[in-house]
Design an enzyme around this catalytic site. Structure first.
Site, short mmCIF file in Angstrom:
data_model
loop_
_atom_site.label_atom_id
_atom_site.label_comp_id
_atom_site.label_asym_id
_atom_site.label_seq_id
_atom_site.Cartn_x
_atom_site.Cartn_y
_atom_site.Cartn_z
CB SER A 35 -3.49 4.10 1.77
OG SER A 35 -4.60 4.06 0.88
CE LYS B 79 -0.14 1.96 3.99
NZ LYS B 79 1.45 2.07 3.59
CE1 TYR C 27 -0.68 0.45 0.33
CE2 TYR C 27 -3.24 1.45 -0.74
CZ TYR C 27 -1.13 1.56 -0.07
OH TYR C 27 -0.96 2.28 0.17
#
Length: 240
Positions: free
Chosen positions: A133, A148, A144
């Site tokens: 991402s 990633k 997150y």
């Protein structure tokens, strides 16, 4: 017939990628947690698709994918499973739970599935893709972003290990992509406009934009590309 396995293949980027691969002549096994979503995706993709219902964060459930592969060489593995996990960060227990759940969803799923299918990857010629991402490169996503980013190091490690066996490994880092479940219940009109304005091309991405990057990496033109982070973000983050 060539074989591809796509985790998180029931919706969004995974579904578009699985559909593209089927159109390229692959048999495609999609993996996900929800039976109804998988069934709908298989119907949309077509007769070359089949599905395995499994939670890939659970080490015991990768065996179902191996069973579905049935000893065939795996030409393409797309590790696309993942999610933004919400939670209560106001307590240490809540914070730890959200970080662990985020890593389970985005990193452990990829590690366990890759490890389970590693003996079956075609040698030479196998392709591994990890879906990261833009959040890994610019932050803003808390656990997150960190999860990633962990895929970047994992992808580089796989590329280093497997290149001598003729297997390439690359990471795709999408930018803002609509027509997926990722932002369900979290996106406002203002947020959408801000993200579009941050791109140089002045539009949001769509799942097929990412699928096209996969098409290149798994095709003949991608055979000299390994150990790379491929940005597909409309110019919202430059050149990292």
């Amino acid at each position: 017939m060539r074989l591809a396995v796509v985790s998180g293949g029931g919706t969004g980027i995974g579904r578009a990628t699985a559909g593209m691969l089927a159109g390229e002549g692959y048999d495609v096994i999609i993996v996900g947690r929800r039976a109804e979503v998988l069934a709908d995706a298989v119907k949309w993709i077509g007769p070359q698709a089949s599905a395995v219902q499994a939670d890939l964060a659970d080490p015991s459930q990768t065996a179902a994918v191996v069973e579905a592969v049935a000893g065939r060489p795996v030409d393409v593995l797309v590790n696309n499973a993942g999610a933004f996990v919400s939670g209560d960060d106001s307590t240490p227990d809540g914070l730890a739970a959200r970080w662990r759940a985020t890593f389970d969803s985005n990193v452990i799923t990829a590690v366990l599935l890759t490890n389970a299918l590693l003996p079956l990857l075609r040698r030479p010629g196998g392709r591994i893709i990890l879906t990261s991402s833009i959040a890994a490169q610019r932050g803003g996503g808390g656990p997150y972003s960190a999860a990633k980013a962990a895929l970047h190091g994992y992808g580089l490690d796989l590329a280093t290990q497997l290149s001598s066996e003729g297997i390439t490994t690359n990471v795709i880092a999408p930018g803002y992509v609509t027509d997926s479940e990722f932002f369900d219940g979290r996106m406002t009109e203002e947020g959408h406009a801000t993200r579009v304005a941050a791109t140089l091309v002045k539009r949001a991405g769509i799942p097929s934009d990412i699928a096209e990057a996969v098409r290149w990496l798994v095709g003949p033109g991608g055979s000299f590309v390994t150990g790379q982070i491929i940005n597909v973000n409309g110019g919202s983050v430059l050149g990292r």
